[in-house]
Design an enzyme around this catalytic site. Structure first.
Site, short mmCIF file in Angstrom:
data_model
loop_
_atom_site.label_atom_id
_atom_site.label_comp_id
_atom_site.label_asym_id
_atom_site.label_seq_id
_atom_site.Cartn_x
_atom_site.Cartn_y
_atom_site.Cartn_z
N ARG A 1 0.86 -1.18 0.00
CA ARG A 1 0.00 0.00 0.00
C ARG A 1 0.90 1.23 0.00
NH1 ARG A 1 2.55 1.50 3.67
NH2 ARG A 1 1.17 3.26 3.94
N GLY A 2 0.28 2.38 -0.24
CA GLY A 2 1.05 3.60 -0.47
C GLY A 2 1.13 3.85 -1.96
N ASP B 1 -1.80 10.56 -1.84
CA ASP B 1 -2.12 9.59 -2.88
C ASP B 1 -2.46 10.28 -4.20
OD1 ASP B 1 -2.64 6.53 -1.78
OD2 ASP B 1 -2.70 8.05 -0.22
N GLN C 1 -1.60 1.75 10.26
CA GLN C 1 -0.34 1.87 9.50
C GLN C 1 0.73 2.64 10.27
OE1 GLN C 1 -3.42 2.51 8.22
NE2 GLN C 1 -3.48 2.20 6.01
N ASN D 1 -5.46 12.08 0.56
CA ASN D 1 -4.55 11.23 1.33
C ASN D 1 -5.36 10.40 2.31
OD1 ASN D 1 -1.76 10.48 1.87
ND2 ASN D 1 -2.01 11.45 3.86
N ARG E 1 -7.02 -0.41 -6.95
CA ARG E 1 -7.16 0.69 -5.98
C ARG E 1 -7.40 1.96 -6.79
NH1 ARG E 1 -4.84 0.27 -0.80
NH2 ARG E 1 -6.23 1.99 -0.30
#
Length: 352
Positions: free
Chosen positions: A51-52, A238, A197, A248, A94
């Site tokens: 992720r990220g 993001d 996270q 984000n 995503r």
């Protein structure tokens, strides 16, 4: 394949294919998954093995290489059509992170121009994208650290470090650079519900780097600011819209609001690949909503009353007016807005 500043490789191309550090298992276990086709990569992205935004884009790029390998061998007559289908599958994994679409478009162009050795050519492009991200993060770290004064304390949110990128990190890249320069008094990290996270990943990275970190609950941040214990909040992004709005991790917006009230500065560290000049403003971005079970349970154990509903948006929109500094690998935009962002990308020769 790449030169990573971290002591671990969260994304690695090996002789067996794509190897990912399963971030769902951290910090308790360091488990690596070997993926052999694009469908498995899409599932890994969707299920947050990785992720990220930058890391998702890099992972998807390697997923395209796996697709070419598979279909060139199994369906030589129509392999390009099948690869393009896999690219669409990866793009849907995503929807909010613009890096995913950006990386896949690079791979699509490489695919269209590929010659007699498409696997080699696309692997070189994916590895190049990976290296470029690490280099960009390091430059971004220096730019961001230059804004921080000696003795400042910072708070970061979610995870925008080596785990969320090709290596080094965006927000954590700034923090790493500032720490190495001897500027930081304290580093705080929000735990970041519902996936934690901050608690699981950011704290894990900083501890491994011997950077002292103090973890706080998400609802402690404003009180920390009220006590004058904080000078900066530093996050990743993001997506950044053409007017400077920042998309984000959910919770970023409320941090930015609290920053403005308490006189704490808000820094967003984001690579150029995160800028979406085709998106007029953040309110037009499709915000991913994730399963209610992520809120109603923790590590597989119910934490809410049976029968309760949950709303679980993965991201929120922080208006550009609440951002003090947008830090990229090519420099800093202070108080970003549509005009400044347009001038910045124009000066770099980037298309809007």
């Amino acid at each position: 394949m790449t030169e990573n500043i971290a002591a671990f490789e969260a994304i690695e191309w090996t002789a067996a294919g794509l190897r990912l550090l399963d971030q769902r298992r951290l910090p308790g276990e360091e488990v690596y998954l070997d993926l052999g086709d694009a469908a498995a990569v899409a599932v890994a992205i969707r299920d947050m093995v990785v992720r990220g935004a930058p890391a998702i884009g890099i992972t998807a790029a390697y997923g395209v290489v796996l697709s070419v390998q598979q279909h060139l061998e199994q369906s030589p007559a129509d392999w390009r059509m099948r690869v393009n289908r896999d690219i669409e599958l990866l793009a849907a994994a995503r929807p909010t992170a613009v890096n995913l679409v950006w990386a896949l478009e690079r791979m699509r162009k490489c695919l269209a121009a590929a010659g007699d050795e498409p696997v080699r050519e696309l692997l070189e492009e994916a590895a190049r994208l990976h290296r470029e991200d690490i280099s960009a993060n390091r430059r971004m770290g220096v730019h961001g650290a230059n804004l921080i004064n000696k003795g400042d304390s910072v708070l970061t949110y979610c995870n925008a470090g080596s785990l969320a990128t090709g290596g080094y990190g965006t927000a954590l890249g700034v923090i790493r650079s500032a720490w190495d320069a001897g500027k930081l008094e304290k580093v705080f990290a929000c735990e970041t519900r519902p996936w934690l996270q901050g608690a699981r990943l950011t704290a894990w990275e900083l501890v491994r780097d011997d950077i002292p970190v103090t973890l706080i609950t998400d609802n402690s941040a404003a009180f920390l600011m009220q006590g004058k214990q904080l000078q900066w909040v530093i996050t990743g992004a993001d997506r950044v819209a053409a007017n400077g709005d920042v998309i984000n991790k959910i919770g970023t917006y409320q941090l930015a609001v609290a920053c403005r009230y308490h006189g704490v500065k808000m820094m967003v560290a984001a690579p150029l690949s995160t800028l979406d000049m085709a998106m007029p403003c953040g309110q037009q971005v499709t915000i991913e909503e994730r399963p209610a079970a992520e809120v109603l349970s923790l590590a597989g154990h119910a934490v809410a009353a049976a029968g309760a509903a949950a709303w679980n948006p993965a991201f929120d929109v922080t208006p550009a007016a609440l951002v003090d500094s947008l830090v990229t690998e090519e420099g800093v935009i202070s108080a970003p807005d549509r005009e400044k962002l347009g001038e910045f990308v124009g000066a770099l020769g980037l298309a809007g």
